[in-house]
Scaffold this motif. Sequence first.
Motif, PDB file in Angstrom:
ATOM      1  N   LEU A 471       0.834  -1.197   0.000  1.00  9.67           N
ATOM      2  CA  LEU A 471       0.000   0.000   0.000  1.00  9.67           C
ATOM      3  C   LEU A 471       0.869   1.247   0.000  1.00  9.67           C
ATOM      4  N   ILE A 474       1.937   1.847  -3.480  1.00 13.37           N
ATOM      5  CA  ILE A 474       0.826   2.367  -4.286  1.00 13.37           C
ATOM      6  C   ILE A 474       0.616   3.856  -4.017  1.00 13.37           C
ATOM      7  N   VAL A 573       2.157  -0.133  -9.588  1.00 13.57           N
ATOM      8  CA  VAL A 573       0.878   0.080  -8.913  1.00 13.57           C
ATOM      9  C   VAL A 573      -0.173  -0.857  -9.515  1.00 13.57           C
ATOM     10  N   THR A 577      -2.448  -3.357  -7.239  1.00 12.40           N
ATOM     11  CA  THR A 577      -3.815  -2.994  -6.911  1.00 12.40           C
ATOM     12  C   THR A 577      -4.816  -3.982  -7.497  1.00 12.40           C
ATOM     13  N   GLU A 578      -6.010  -3.901  -6.922  1.00  9.23           N
ATOM     14  CA  GLU A 578      -7.100  -4.708  -7.433  1.00  9.23           C
ATOM     15  C   GLU A 578      -7.709  -4.003  -8.639  1.00  9.23           C
ATOM     16  N   LEU A 580      -7.462  -0.068 -10.815  1.00  7.94           N
ATOM     17  CA  LEU A 580      -6.767   1.206 -10.952  1.00  7.94           C
ATOM     18  C   LEU A 580      -7.431   1.968 -12.080  1.00  7.94           C
ATOM     19  N   ALA A 591      -7.996   3.937  -6.886  1.00 10.46           N
ATOM     20  CA  ALA A 591      -7.421   2.598  -6.864  1.00 10.46           C
ATOM     21  C   ALA A 591      -7.988   1.849  -5.684  1.00 10.46           C
ATOM     22  N   SER A 592      -8.019   0.557  -5.768  1.00  9.02           N
ATOM     23  CA  SER A 592      -8.387  -0.216  -4.584  1.00  9.02           C
ATOM     24  C   SER A 592      -7.345  -1.292  -4.344  1.00  9.02           C
ATOM     25  N   TYR A 593      -7.078  -1.455  -3.075  1.00 12.64           N
ATOM     26  CA  TYR A 593      -6.064  -2.423  -2.671  1.00 12.64           C
ATOM     27  C   TYR A 593      -6.714  -3.402  -1.704  1.00 12.64           C
TER      28      TYR A 593
END
Lengths: 597, 102
Positions: A471, A474, A573, A577-578, A580, A591-593
């Motif tokens: 994270l 990111i 990134v 990330t899940e 972006l 973005a989601s992590y």
Amino acid sequence: MPFQKQKLDSKLALVVDDSKMQCMMLSVLLKEEGYEVITANDGACGVAKYIEYQPDLVLMDINMPIMNGYEAAKQIKNISQGSLAPLIFITSLDSDKAFIDSVEAGGDSILVRPFTPEVFKAKIKAIQRIGDLYTQVKNLQQEQQKDEELAEQLLNGVIGARNYALDKIGIVKKAAAIFSGDIQLSVLCPNGDIHVLLGDFTGHGLRSSIGAIPLTTTFRTMTNKGFSLLEIIKQINEQLYDLLPANLFLAASFVCVSSTHHSVYAFNAGLPDTYIYSNNGKIKHRIQSQHPPIGVLPQLLPHSRLDVYSVEEYDRIILISDGVIEARNKAKEMFGSERFEKVVSESDFSQNIAVLIMQSVNDFCQETEQEDDISIIDIPCNIFTENNVEDIFSQPYFDENYEENIDENSLAINMSTDHQIITANDVLSTPAIWKWQLLLSGSRLGTVNPIPIAMSQIQAIEGSGEHWHSLYTILTELFVNALDHGVLELSSALKNSPEGFVQYFNEREKRLEKLTSGYINIKLSYHLLASGGRMLIKIKDSGKGFAVLEKFKNNSLNFTQNNELSGRGLELVNQLTETLEYQDNGSLVEASYIWNQ
Amino acid sequence: MSIKQQISESNNQVIIAIENNFDFSLHQHFREAYSHCNTPKTDFILDLSHTEYMDSSALGMILLLKDHADNLGGQVIIKKPSDTVNKILEIAQFHRLVTIEK
């Protein structure tokens, strides 16, 4: 039991005289002074008895058969090196020569016959006083040595043992005293960079290592939290300035080896040049001291900055303390930087160069006493080749379908095939358990690094853990993109060559310094999952946007080429990330992590 | 003794000259050479023309002298450092802290 006590307290004297009469007379006087007495009638016998009984005091005649007093004294002084058993010559030779010869032979005093019992006893007392002092000093010395050894063990445990990548970074040190005033540190940053420090506190020995613990703690903690090298140097400078007296300070060279950019950031404050060598033994860069030592000034000089250097895989960074340059041989010649540079350029670069330099310094100095601590650090720039960060780039990772996901205004990529694709609606259906936001604007953009602040918030709420390292990467990459390409309007095309990278960095510094407007808004919201959690990240900047679509497509094609200097951040990134997604021409990124327990 | 000290009352100057090696062994003498000069606005001239070598503790001693001078509102001026000594002053970037006259 008074008898036993007397025995423990009593001292032993050895009387060496060929006249039995003299021996007896001296024995009586010595016993009156509380000594036990043994006697010998020639020099050789005297030496033998000295070895056997280790007396506290020796009285020595000069003219004796078999071995005279001078020779016996010499042998006794030889044997008793390191402990003082006072030796007094008793003689009727009242000449200057006798006096001088006695001292030459190692005698501590001389007593010329005839003398009264009172004079004799006074002499014994005086010499014993010196003997007692000597014993006291010796005991103190031993105690100090023990304490220092213990403290040195502790310090080494705190400092050296916890260094990062000790198998790859060559570190050599040789202390002038038990304690080294030199400190060598290597610490891994959350984003995969490595911070290295070679420091040299004023002087050497215990007093010079007072600052070692705070220095080490600050350097490690701030690096772990993700502060930039310059921020760390600023902090250490203030800390040491407050902590240490004015004449104690730290000459140090700081290096940050970037894991992704083939570049090195350096700051030399008071050490001899730090070098970057290419693998054919040529000096690529000489990093000169550009600042007074750390802890001298209350704050770093204005406009202090790291210098950036581009490096290639097989380059070597070599840091040395002044003990290397100033090491002297018997003829008082210094090792010097020319000799140093010659040794390195002729070295076998497959070896640990630090060790080779040390050998050459040792050969040069031979048996000369070492005056200052010596430290050498050798960092191979390919230190990352087996690192995970680099591995990411060597894997093929683009899904065939990825091109189809692109539309005109936004780009959403789902990189992870392990997770289900999450749509915005899914996310909304699990409410955030907390939200956090930081809006930085104007000049604060140039002076505050929000990422450590964000990370410490996250860890304060959710606890620390390995999973936050990704994270961190990111957030850093997205923030830097927003700042560089959004607010500062820098073009990443500059970064396509090693020289351009340096130029880019300089331009960035310049624009940051002048920055008075613009903003970056960072929003985090955290959502619990059945196991683990999901962090939604939203970063909006005031810029006009940058050609992210163009850039992204280009980069995606270039990612497999390891030499590409730009675009790696975004790709990284992407990997971590899940989802972006860039919007508003690139001025807004979401973005989601996700992490699993 | 390798420290020579000269005080000129009229123009508030203290000249301290150091011969041979400037290192920790001079600590006491060096301090004594300036610590009793408490006249405001005194300048301290440190003559290093005959100094062959100095170590980092000497840099520390110069900083203590600078503190002393600062307190009196005066300054420290290093005069004619030899090449070896100048190299050490340069590495420590002392020209940013005190005046160095070559």
